[in-house]
Design an enzyme around this catalytic site. Structure first.
Site, PDB file in Angstrom:
ATOM      1  N   ASP A  48       0.867  -1.163   0.000  1.00  0.00           N
ATOM      2  CA  ASP A  48       0.000   0.000   0.000  1.00  0.00           C
ATOM      3  C   ASP A  48       0.912   1.224   0.000  1.00  0.00           C
ATOM      4  O   ASP A  48       2.125   1.108   0.209  1.00  0.00           O
ATOM      5  CB  ASP A  48      -0.887  -0.032   1.249  1.00  0.00           C
ATOM      6  CG  ASP A  48      -1.829   1.151   1.340  1.00  0.00           C
ATOM      7  OD1 ASP A  48      -2.240   1.682   0.290  1.00  0.00           O
ATOM      8  OD2 ASP A  48      -2.146   1.552   2.477  1.00  0.00           O
ATOM      9  N   ASP A  50      -0.184   5.042   1.238  1.00  0.00           N
ATOM     10  CA  ASP A  50      -0.431   5.865   2.421  1.00  0.00           C
ATOM     11  C   ASP A  50      -0.421   5.013   3.686  1.00  0.00           C
ATOM     12  O   ASP A  50      -1.176   4.040   3.796  1.00  0.00           O
ATOM     13  CB  ASP A  50      -1.774   6.583   2.301  1.00  0.00           C
ATOM     14  CG  ASP A  50      -1.731   7.714   1.290  1.00  0.00           C
ATOM     15  OD1 ASP A  50      -0.690   8.380   1.202  1.00  0.00           O
ATOM     16  OD2 ASP A  50      -2.727   7.922   0.572  1.00  0.00           O
ATOM     17  N   ASP A 238      -1.324  -1.090   6.402  1.00  0.00           N
ATOM     18  CA  ASP A 238      -1.176  -0.415   7.691  1.00  0.00           C
ATOM     19  C   ASP A 238      -2.461  -0.351   8.503  1.00  0.00           C
ATOM     20  O   ASP A 238      -2.440   0.100   9.638  1.00  0.00           O
ATOM     21  CB  ASP A 238      -0.677   1.018   7.475  1.00  0.00           C
ATOM     22  CG  ASP A 238      -1.744   1.887   6.815  1.00  0.00           C
ATOM     23  OD1 ASP A 238      -2.165   1.563   5.688  1.00  0.00           O
ATOM     24  OD2 ASP A 238      -2.163   2.882   7.427  1.00  0.00           O
TER      25      ASP A 238
END
Length: 301
Positions: A48, A50, A238
């Site tokens: 990913d 961000d 995250d």
């Protein structure tokens, strides 16, 4: 040869406590002995953007608030331009994926705002006007976000090394982000460098799919474009939203949490790390960190 998304220019969880995990948390990731998992060899490593490559939550929030102020965005019952607080944005970003969907959700729940984007500073009443408001805010916010990134934001610890070491072992490396393509390309080129960005085997952004995370569409499409079995893809995310997208596509997922996601429950994650600083690439690819959670390790120190 790199495979990029359509029209792209190249350029939640403390795992349930087990005796195995309890033993593992007493050692740092770099000092654990590899274990035999019998898992399918990793065919692709997918990141990913961000929260994984850049810890960007605060930057995004700052840029949104600047956009709301620039266009005098005032929702019903508010005395001044909309402000998303840190506490609220932590919840919002881990509930709704993608920038435009966040604003649509918020305005749908709290009422569409008056704004200088429309003639007379009125609130939108038609679907066309609503899209104009969303598109204008998102475009301005994206430019503001890029301006902030220019001022010296760095990639999260260990990410560039893990990417390079995976490529050196012949593992395809991809980035799949829910953010807009323009913003992601800028971030990746700024933080990773143009050469490393162009070496990616696949890059996809939110523009390339019709459904945002936690829908698994972007990861399903990534596996197809990479020619990889989803069960042999390892995703680095995250948040719970990203974890759900990865596991929904049948992929394994490790978490590198941020300050806003550290308290989430990542029950389906293979492992949970504070960052990738001490993560050994070979152990990662072998699945040797299965059950590891650095939050438990830190609490035991």
């Amino acid at each position: 040869m790199s495979r990029f998304g359509t029209n792209t220019t190249i350029y939640g969880c403390i795992p349930k406590k087990t005796a195995h995990r309890t033993a593992m948390v007493m050692a740092s990731p770099a000092t654990q002995e590899p274990s035999s998992t019998g898992s399918t060899p990793v065919q692709a490593l997918i990141f990913d953007c961000d929260g994984v490559i850049v810890e960007s939550e605060g930057i995004h929030r700052e840029a949104y608030n600047a956009a709301f102020k620039e266009f005098n965005v005032i929702c019903p019952g508010q005395d001044g331009p909309l402000v998303w607080t840190e506490e609220f944005y932590d919840v919002l970003q881990n509930t709704v994926g993608g920038g435009k969907p966040k604003m649509r959700w918020y305005f749908g729940k709290h009422g569409w705002p008056t704004t200088t984007i429309l003639e007379g500073g009125n609130a939108p009443t038609t679907d066309q006007e609503k899209e104009k408001v969303i598109d204008t805010l998102q475009d301005w916010k994206t430019q503001k976000y890029k301006d902030i990134i220019k001022n010296g934001v760095a990639a999260r610890p260990g990410i560039e090394r893990i990417m390079d070491e995976a490529r050196a072992r012949g593992i395809p490396v991809a980035v799949c982000s829910a953010a807009t393509k323009e913003a992601v390309i800028f971030v990746l080129e700024s933080l990773l460098g143009k050469e490393r960005f162009q070496q990616l085997d696949l890059f996809m952004a939110g523009d390339d799919v019709t459904a945002k995370k936690p829908d698994p569409m972007i990861y399903n499409e990534a596996a197809a474009r990479l020619g990889a079995d989803p069960s042999s893809c390892l995703v680095i995310e995250d948040s719970v939203i990203g974890l759900q997208a990865a596991t929904g596509a049948g992929m394994s997922c490790v978490i590198t949490y941020t300050s806003s996601t550290k308290d989430q429950e990542f029950d389906d994650a293979l492992a949970v790390f504070r960052d990738m600083t001490h993560v050994n690439i070979d152990m990662l690819l072998q699945g040797a960190y299965s059950g590891f959670d650095s939050r438990t390790f830190q609490s035991a120190e």
